[in-house]
Design a protein around this motif. Structure first.
Motif, mmCIF file in Angstrom:
data_model
loop_
_atom_site.group_PDB
_atom_site.id
_atom_site.type_symbol
_atom_site.label_atom_id
_atom_site.label_comp_id
_atom_site.label_asym_id
_atom_site.label_seq_id
_atom_site.Cartn_x
_atom_site.Cartn_y
_atom_site.Cartn_z
ATOM 1 N N LEU A 64 2.699 39.777 26.738
ATOM 2 C CA LEU A 64 3.829 39.347 25.911
ATOM 3 C C LEU A 64 4.981 40.348 25.960
ATOM 4 C CD1 LEU A 64 1.959 37.880 22.818
ATOM 5 C CD2 LEU A 64 3.482 36.625 24.361
ATOM 6 N N VAL A 65 4.663 41.627 25.950
ATOM 7 C CA VAL A 65 5.722 42.644 26.023
ATOM 8 C C VAL A 65 6.419 42.590 27.378
ATOM 9 C CG1 VAL A 65 6.173 45.137 26.053
ATOM 10 C CG2 VAL A 65 4.752 44.147 24.256
ATOM 11 N N VAL A 66 5.671 42.387 28.435
ATOM 12 C CA VAL A 66 6.279 42.268 29.770
ATOM 13 C C VAL A 66 7.194 41.037 29.831
ATOM 14 C CG1 VAL A 66 5.781 41.825 32.214
ATOM 15 C CG2 VAL A 66 4.485 43.570 30.970
ATOM 16 N N VAL A 67 6.748 39.928 29.265
ATOM 17 C CA VAL A 67 7.578 38.717 29.234
ATOM 18 C C VAL A 67 8.841 38.971 28.415
ATOM 19 C CG1 VAL A 67 7.673 36.320 28.425
ATOM 20 C CG2 VAL A 67 5.647 37.135 29.653
ATOM 21 N N TRP A 68 8.686 39.628 27.264
ATOM 22 C CA TRP A 68 9.842 39.976 26.426
ATOM 23 C C TRP A 68 10.825 40.818 27.231
ATOM 24 C CZ3 TRP A 68 9.105 43.066 21.205
ATOM 25 C CH2 TRP A 68 10.357 43.376 20.648
ATOM 26 N N TRP A 69 10.316 41.846 27.904
ATOM 27 C CA TRP A 69 11.194 42.712 28.685
ATOM 28 C C TRP A 69 11.893 41.923 29.800
ATOM 29 C CZ3 TRP A 69 10.825 43.880 33.899
ATOM 30 C CH2 TRP A 69 11.781 44.788 34.354
ATOM 31 N N ALA A 70 11.135 41.101 30.524
ATOM 32 C CA ALA A 70 11.708 40.343 31.641
ATOM 33 C C ALA A 70 12.760 39.352 31.153
ATOM 34 C CB ALA A 70 10.600 39.619 32.399
ATOM 35 N N ALA A 71 12.509 38.726 30.024
ATOM 36 C CA ALA A 71 13.456 37.740 29.498
ATOM 37 C C ALA A 71 14.702 38.388 28.909
ATOM 38 C CB ALA A 71 12.768 36.882 28.434
ATOM 39 N N GLY A 72 14.600 39.633 28.518
ATOM 40 C CA GLY A 72 15.726 40.280 27.858
ATOM 41 C C GLY A 72 16.208 41.540 28.535
ATOM 42 N N ARG A 73 16.072 41.600 29.852
ATOM 43 C CA ARG A 73 16.451 42.828 30.570
ATOM 44 C C ARG A 73 17.871 43.292 30.287
ATOM 45 N NH1 ARG A 73 14.377 41.595 36.465
ATOM 46 N NH2 ARG A 73 14.698 39.539 35.625
ATOM 47 N N GLY A 74 18.785 42.385 30.102
ATOM 48 C CA GLY A 74 20.171 42.767 29.849
ATOM 49 C C GLY A 74 20.488 42.980 28.382
ATOM 50 N N GLU A 75 19.535 42.738 27.527
ATOM 51 C CA GLU A 75 19.747 42.832 26.079
ATOM 52 C C GLU A 75 19.643 44.276 25.588
ATOM 53 O OE1 GLU A 75 20.297 40.079 24.019
ATOM 54 O OE2 GLU A 75 20.399 38.904 25.869
ATOM 55 N N ASP A 76 20.255 44.510 24.422
ATOM 56 C CA ASP A 76 20.065 45.798 23.755
ATOM 57 C C ASP A 76 18.587 45.955 23.433
ATOM 58 O OD1 ASP A 76 22.770 46.295 23.803
ATOM 59 O OD2 ASP A 76 23.119 45.583 21.758
ATOM 60 N N GLY A 77 18.067 47.126 23.604
ATOM 61 C CA GLY A 77 16.672 47.390 23.269
ATOM 62 C C GLY A 77 15.701 47.151 24.398
ATOM 63 N N ALA A 78 16.185 46.699 25.564
ATOM 64 C CA ALA A 78 15.273 46.419 26.682
ATOM 65 C C ALA A 78 14.530 47.681 27.110
ATOM 66 C CB ALA A 78 16.036 45.817 27.857
ATOM 67 N N ARG A 79 15.198 48.806 27.054
ATOM 68 C CA ARG A 79 14.517 50.060 27.426
ATOM 69 C C ARG A 79 13.430 50.416 26.419
ATOM 70 N NH1 ARG A 79 19.231 54.078 29.770
ATOM 71 N NH2 ARG A 79 19.811 52.695 31.483
ATOM 72 N N LEU A 80 13.675 50.134 25.171
ATOM 73 C CA LEU A 80 12.649 50.377 24.150
ATOM 74 C C LEU A 80 11.443 49.474 24.372
ATOM 75 C CD1 LEU A 80 14.966 50.631 21.004
ATOM 76 C CD2 LEU A 80 13.755 52.521 22.134
ATOM 77 N N VAL A 81 11.693 48.225 24.722
ATOM 78 C CA VAL A 81 10.605 47.292 25.013
ATOM 79 C C VAL A 81 9.823 47.774 26.228
ATOM 80 C CG1 VAL A 81 10.037 44.917 25.671
ATOM 81 C CG2 VAL A 81 11.808 45.346 23.952
ATOM 82 N N ALA A 82 10.533 48.237 27.259
ATOM 83 C CA ALA A 82 9.858 48.751 28.456
ATOM 84 C C ALA A 82 9.009 49.974 28.115
ATOM 85 C CB ALA A 82 10.888 49.101 29.533
ATOM 86 N N ALA A 83 9.544 50.849 27.294
ATOM 87 C CA ALA A 83 8.776 52.038 26.896
ATOM 88 C C ALA A 83 7.559 51.641 26.059
ATOM 89 C CB ALA A 83 9.668 53.003 26.111
ATOM 90 N N GLY A 84 7.735 50.678 25.162
ATOM 91 C CA GLY A 84 6.597 50.181 24.385
ATOM 92 C C GLY A 84 5.545 49.565 25.290
ATOM 93 N N GLY A 85 5.988 48.807 26.288
ATOM 94 C CA GLY A 85 5.058 48.235 27.260
ATOM 95 C C GLY A 85 4.343 49.316 28.053
ATOM 96 N N GLY A 86 5.069 50.375 28.385
ATOM 97 C CA GLY A 86 4.436 51.497 29.090
ATOM 98 C C GLY A 86 3.342 52.136 28.261
ATOM 99 N N LEU A 87 3.594 52.291 26.968
ATOM 100 C CA LEU A 87 2.563 52.854 26.088
ATOM 101 C C LEU A 87 1.371 51.906 25.948
ATOM 102 C CD1 LEU A 87 4.628 54.597 23.256
ATOM 103 C CD2 LEU A 87 3.357 55.660 25.135
ATOM 104 N N LEU A 88 1.629 50.608 25.880
ATOM 105 C CA LEU A 88 0.517 49.660 25.834
ATOM 106 C C LEU A 88 -0.297 49.721 27.125
ATOM 107 C CD1 LEU A 88 2.008 46.511 24.061
ATOM 108 C CD2 LEU A 88 0.353 48.152 23.159
ATOM 109 N N LEU A 89 0.378 49.898 28.255
ATOM 110 C CA LEU A 89 -0.338 50.048 29.522
ATOM 111 C C LEU A 89 -1.210 51.299 29.494
ATOM 112 C CD1 LEU A 89 -0.941 49.139 32.405
ATOM 113 C CD2 LEU A 89 1.105 50.389 33.131
ATOM 114 N N VAL A 90 -0.686 52.388 28.960
ATOM 115 C CA VAL A 90 -1.481 53.616 28.810
ATOM 116 C C VAL A 90 -2.711 53.342 27.950
ATOM 117 C CG1 VAL A 90 -1.504 55.936 27.769
ATOM 118 C CG2 VAL A 90 0.408 55.232 29.221
#
Length: 148
Positions: A64-90
């Motif tokens: 779900l986080v990956v889908v959120w990031w992919a759907a909102g790459r140009g949106e504000d907060g996309a980097r935060l979503v990517a970082a959150g996804g990175g932590l979930l991957l960890v």
């Protein structure tokens, strides 16, 4: 539709964080305070129950986080979503490589058939689990911040 994805994802991750926090801070200490073999029996049951559910929860949260990031790459907060996804991957990697092997062993333990070092393995799992909880709390905080 995008707002619904953000909210649903954040709620699913947040509830998962709450469950894992509760296990670390409340459930396992309560079990450990039980007399006799209560702790080992309770932990084995918990390992079977949560071991069946949590892999799907972790993976669906990550997806779900990956889908959120992919759907909102140009949106504000996309980097935060990517970082959150990175932590979930960890947290998923920690789970698969460090916690699941202990969990898989412990769910089969019985009072008459457990290794001599079962308490040491349980303490190791608890320490690793606390680190994983910190990681997913960080992921959740990043997702909540991305919503703001």
């Amino acid at each position: 539709m995008f707002n619904a994805l953000e909210i649903v994802t954040t709620v699913i991750v947040g509830v998962m964080v709450g469950v894992e926090f509760c296990v670390a801070v409340f459930v396992n200490p309560i079990l450990d305070a039980l007399p006799g073999d209560g702790a080992q029996r309770g932990r084995s049951h918990g390992a079977r129950l949560l071991g069946a559910v949590m892999p799907f929860w972790y993976l669906s949260s990550l997806v779900l986080v990956v889908v959120w990031w992919a759907a909102g790459r140009g949106e504000d907060g996309a980097r935060l979503v990517a970082a959150g996804g990175g932590l979930l991957l960890v947290s998923v990697l920690m789970s698969v490589l460090l916690l699941v092997p202990i969990n898989n062993r412990s769910k089969e333990w019985t009072v008459g058939d457990r290794p001599a070092d079962w308490k040491q393995q349980t303490r190791r799992w608890d320490r690793l689990h606390l680190v994983r909880v910190a990681v997913i709390v960080g992921a959740f905080a990043l997702l909540v911040t991305a919503l703001a």
